[in-house]
Design an enzyme around this catalytic site. Sequence first.
Site, PDB file in Angstrom:
ATOM      1  N   VAL A  13       0.836  -1.197   0.000  1.00 33.45           N
ATOM      2  CA  VAL A  13       0.000   0.000   0.000  1.00 33.45           C
ATOM      3  C   VAL A  13       0.876   1.254   0.000  1.00 33.45           C
ATOM      4  CG1 VAL A  13      -1.712   1.317   1.318  1.00 33.45           C
ATOM      5  CG2 VAL A  13      -1.944  -1.152   1.131  1.00 33.45           C
ATOM      6  N   GLU A 167      -7.486   2.776   1.360  1.00 32.33           N
ATOM      7  CA  GLU A 167      -6.958   2.590   0.012  1.00 32.33           C
ATOM      8  C   GLU A 167      -7.768   1.491  -0.667  1.00 32.33           C
ATOM      9  OE1 GLU A 167      -4.450   4.522  -1.540  1.00 32.33           O
ATOM     10  OE2 GLU A 167      -5.775   3.481  -2.916  1.00 32.33           O
ATOM     11  N   CYS A 278      -6.308  -8.886   1.502  1.00 32.49           N
ATOM     12  CA  CYS A 278      -7.437  -8.151   2.093  1.00 32.49           C
ATOM     13  C   CYS A 278      -8.718  -8.934   2.293  1.00 32.49           C
ATOM     14  CB  CYS A 278      -7.762  -6.938   1.225  1.00 32.49           C
ATOM     15  SG  CYS A 278      -6.568  -5.628   1.411  1.00 32.49           S
ATOM     16  N   LYS A 281      -9.093 -11.478   5.244  1.00 37.67           N
ATOM     17  CA  LYS A 281      -8.815 -10.765   6.494  1.00 37.67           C
ATOM     18  C   LYS A 281      -9.954  -9.805   6.843  1.00 37.67           C
ATOM     19  CE  LYS A 281      -6.016  -7.254   6.645  1.00 37.67           C
ATOM     20  NZ  LYS A 281      -4.846  -6.406   6.497  1.00 37.67           N
ATOM     21  N   ARG A 348       0.245 -13.701  -1.097  1.00 35.48           N
ATOM     22  CA  ARG A 348      -0.498 -13.799   0.160  1.00 35.48           C
ATOM     23  C   ARG A 348      -1.896 -14.398  -0.074  1.00 35.48           C
ATOM     24  NH1 ARG A 348       0.513  -7.885   2.610  1.00 35.48           N
ATOM     25  NH2 ARG A 348       0.287  -7.361   0.407  1.00 35.48           N
TER      26      ARG A 348
HETATM   27  C1  UDX Z   1      -8.640  -6.143  -3.279  1.00 30.78           C
HETATM   28  C2  UDX Z   1      -9.679  -5.056  -3.615  1.00 30.78           C
HETATM   29  O1  UDX Z   1     -10.095  -5.213  -4.978  1.00 30.78           O
HETATM   30  C3  UDX Z   1      -9.082  -3.676  -3.386  1.00 30.78           C
HETATM   31  O2  UDX Z   1     -10.082  -2.688  -3.594  1.00 30.78           O
HETATM   32  C4  UDX Z   1      -8.557  -3.589  -1.965  1.00 30.78           C
HETATM   33  O3  UDX Z   1      -7.938  -2.334  -1.757  1.00 30.78           O
HETATM   34  C5  UDX Z   1      -7.568  -4.707  -1.681  1.00 30.78           C
HETATM   35  O4  UDX Z   1      -8.183  -5.969  -1.955  1.00 30.78           O
HETATM   36  P1  UDX Z   1      -6.554  -7.199  -4.496  1.00 30.78           P
HETATM   37  O5  UDX Z   1      -6.481  -8.132  -3.341  1.00 30.78           O
HETATM   38  O6  UDX Z   1      -5.310  -6.558  -4.977  1.00 30.78           O
HETATM   39  O7  UDX Z   1      -7.590  -6.022  -4.203  1.00 30.78           O
HETATM   40  O8  UDX Z   1      -7.101  -8.023  -5.732  1.00 30.78           O
HETATM   41  P2  UDX Z   1      -8.478  -8.219  -6.494  1.00 30.78           P
HETATM   42  O9  UDX Z   1      -8.283  -7.850  -7.899  1.00 30.78           O
HETATM   43  O10 UDX Z   1      -9.609  -7.622  -5.781  1.00 30.78           O
HETATM   44  O11 UDX Z   1      -8.605  -9.802  -6.445  1.00 30.78           O
HETATM   45  C6  UDX Z   1      -8.721 -10.505  -5.220  1.00 30.78           C
HETATM   46  C7  UDX Z   1      -8.866 -11.979  -5.481  1.00 30.78           C
HETATM   47  O12 UDX Z   1     -10.119 -12.261  -6.083  1.00 30.78           O
HETATM   48  C8  UDX Z   1      -7.816 -12.558  -6.431  1.00 30.78           C
HETATM   49  O13 UDX Z   1      -7.389 -13.809  -5.938  1.00 30.78           O
HETATM   50  C9  UDX Z   1      -8.546 -12.708  -7.748  1.00 30.78           C
HETATM   51  O14 UDX Z   1      -8.014 -13.732  -8.547  1.00 30.78           O
HETATM   52  C10 UDX Z   1      -9.938 -13.043  -7.256  1.00 30.78           C
HETATM   53  N1  UDX Z   1     -10.987 -12.688  -8.224  1.00 30.78           N
HETATM   54  C11 UDX Z   1     -11.182 -11.385  -8.571  1.00 30.78           C
HETATM   55  C12 UDX Z   1     -11.794 -13.690  -8.743  1.00 30.78           C
HETATM   56  O15 UDX Z   1     -11.634 -14.876  -8.427  1.00 30.78           O
HETATM   57  N2  UDX Z   1     -12.791 -13.330  -9.614  1.00 30.78           N
HETATM   58  C13 UDX Z   1     -13.030 -12.034  -9.977  1.00 30.78           C
HETATM   59  O16 UDX Z   1     -13.974 -11.798 -10.776  1.00 30.78           O
HETATM   60  C14 UDX Z   1     -12.199 -11.029  -9.448  1.00 30.78           C
HETATM   61  P1  ADP Z   2       0.369  -3.746   3.085  1.00 29.61           P
HETATM   62  O1  ADP Z   2      -0.088  -4.733   2.059  1.00 29.61           O
HETATM   63  O2  ADP Z   2      -0.726  -3.382   4.064  1.00 29.61           O
HETATM   64  O3  ADP Z   2       1.051  -2.555   2.501  1.00 29.61           O
HETATM   65  P2  ADP Z   2       2.949  -4.921   3.749  1.00 29.61           P
HETATM   66  O4  ADP Z   2       3.244  -6.092   4.628  1.00 29.61           O
HETATM   67  O5  ADP Z   2       3.233  -5.030   2.289  1.00 29.61           O
HETATM   68  O6  ADP Z   2       1.438  -4.516   4.024  1.00 29.61           O
HETATM   69  O7  ADP Z   2       3.763  -3.650   4.255  1.00 29.61           O
HETATM   70  C1  ADP Z   2       3.730  -3.152   5.535  1.00 29.61           C
HETATM   71  C2  ADP Z   2       5.118  -2.590   5.868  1.00 29.61           C
HETATM   72  O8  ADP Z   2       5.035  -1.924   7.132  1.00 29.61           O
HETATM   73  C3  ADP Z   2       6.223  -3.631   6.003  1.00 29.61           C
HETATM   74  O9  ADP Z   2       7.274  -3.343   5.103  1.00 29.61           O
HETATM   75  C4  ADP Z   2       6.696  -3.500   7.474  1.00 29.61           C
HETATM   76  O10 ADP Z   2       8.080  -3.681   7.641  1.00 29.61           O
HETATM   77  C5  ADP Z   2       6.284  -2.078   7.789  1.00 29.61           C
HETATM   78  N1  ADP Z   2       6.147  -1.799   9.225  1.00 29.61           N
HETATM   79  C6  ADP Z   2       5.471  -2.522  10.137  1.00 29.61           C
HETATM   80  N2  ADP Z   2       5.544  -1.930  11.341  1.00 29.61           N
HETATM   81  C7  ADP Z   2       6.273  -0.796  11.201  1.00 29.61           C
HETATM   82  C8  ADP Z   2       6.677   0.256  12.089  1.00 29.61           C
HETATM   83  N3  ADP Z   2       6.332   0.262  13.382  1.00 29.61           N
HETATM   84  N4  ADP Z   2       7.430   1.261  11.573  1.00 29.61           N
HETATM   85  C9  ADP Z   2       7.774   1.269  10.263  1.00 29.61           C
HETATM   86  N5  ADP Z   2       7.407   0.322   9.377  1.00 29.61           N
HETATM   87  C10 ADP Z   2       6.662  -0.703   9.840  1.00 29.61           C
END
Ligand code: UDX
Ligand code: ADP
Length: 467
Positions: A13, A167, A278, A281, A348
């Site tokens: 993010v 986001e 996401c 979770k 993930r």
């Molecule tokens: C999601 C949300 O879309 C986004 O708005 C939020 O900020 C984070 O979570 P993301 O996890 O990056 O984004 O991927 P996304 O494109 O939403 O897909 C999620 C999962 O659903 C993937 O495994 C994808 O393959 C699956 N998917 C998506 C399907 O199986 N069918 C679909 O039609 C769309």
């Molecule tokens: P997301 O998908 O929500 O962006 P990520 O795991 O990709 O999550 O990234 C989160 C980042 O935040 C990691 O790189 C981690 O090292 C960092 N982080 C976690 N705790 C702290 C903290 N207290 N200060 C600075 N960075 C942190």
Amino acid sequence: MIRKICCIGAGYVGGPTMSFMAYKVPSIEVNVVDINQKRIEAWNSDDLDKLPIFEPGLKEVIKKVRGKNLNFNNEVDKAISEADMIFISVNTPIKKSGLGAGYASDLRYVEASARRIAKNATGHTIVVEKSTLPVKTAETIKKILFSDDQQSSHKTKKSFSVLSNPEFLSEGNAISDLAFPDRVLIGGEDLDAMNKLKEIYLNWVDNDKIIFSNLWSSELSKLTANAFLAQRISSMNSISAICEITGGNISEVEKAIGLDSRIGEKFLKAGPGFGGSCFKKDILNLVYLCRSNNLDQVADYWQKVVEINEWQKERIYKKVVCNLFGNVAGKKIVILGFAFKANTNDTRESPSIQIIKDLLQENAEIIINDPKVSDKQVFVDLLGDENPSQEKIYIEKDVYKASIGADAIILLTEWDEYKFLDWNKISSIMNQPAWLFDTRCIINKKEINNTSLNFWQLGDGFTNQIN
Ligand code: UDX
Ligand code: ADP
């Protein structure tokens, strides 16, 4: 006027979001900080192909702004003290133990960030929740910020406004989602702070797409959006199983219902189950929120979305085993795709992980192909950090080499490169009878008809299959 931004957390993010913000608003200095030194080094890598995250268009943005108004470093306290606005973009994984284990978010990183902000901030600071967080987390952040503030208020005169600005970007489309968001949601109580954040977005987003709400609506909207999207996928996945037994075809059903303007065509693709950091979770968070507040019926409702997702993965694994005569021990199975979806190197919650683990339990030999996921990541996901044993798991970057002597291929991620494979060539080098399982419905059936492959396509009641 905001002059300096600090973003805590240089992950999926924080990295792309802040890079894009720096690109669009050259007058603001953006410092992205992280406690993970290796991650920072990767963001600063001269070779832009070695950035920690693969996102189409990201390296071009970074090339333009890194070292100018965008910096990646680990000087967390310094960046906090200089910032007018701080985004919290740290990870919030599901708790593995303790109260709410398996459902609630682990907020230790958010809390640590808030404490660090409380200690090091100077003057008035706007603190923005960017990570997806459980509803009411802003309350926790406020309590931490204001308690420290009260203790030292006379000496330092620090003050805070807390905003929620979820986001909605999806991986693989991060840059276009950031450039053309459907909406930007700003939740808060301090209108002045909300307007300051809005001013930043106005540099590239239309005024009518930026909406204000209270803090809790903002936090809840993010969870609800993800729960809704995931629910659509689980709905289609459940229908895919019905198609298979009735002779229907899930892609045809998808098209037919997607044309209904009330339903819309997006997020209706059946597949091996949703992954990513996401969806699961956020739904489990929602379930936890409901259970903690005695809304068991609501909790059960959303929990089913996750249950169907787990069932879909199990269903696919069982289909493979059944079609291979109930036995995959010693058989070579090629996995096409390890990322949770195409155009990302993120694994993930990837459905591939559980499906492969189940096949390994059956003593199959697994050959994995993915265009972007690193070998190291595959082993970490399948074996854990500590277990170096790589028995029965192989990685092969060439699909044709991977297919030599294979008994089955399972397509699990919809990478473009898998749409244009020479299936005639592949079937000729596989062990007969050879199988192809397309769980993403991207293979053109006609191309398979000319080969000796047995073909199973998810949600298709017409393809050759044993139920
Ligand atoms: C999601 C949300 O879309 C986004 O708005 C939020 O900020 C984070 O979570 P993301 O996890 O990056 O984004 O991927 P996304 O494109 O939403 O897909 C999620 C999962 O659903 C993937 O495994 C994808 O393959 C699956 N998917 C998506 C399907 O199986 N069918 C679909 O039609 C769309
Ligand atoms: P997301 O998908 O929500 O962006 P990520 O795991 O990709 O999550 O990234 C989160 C980042 O935040 C990691 O790189 C981690 O090292 C960092 N982080 C976690 N705790 C702290 C903290 N207290 N200060 C600075 N960075 C942190």
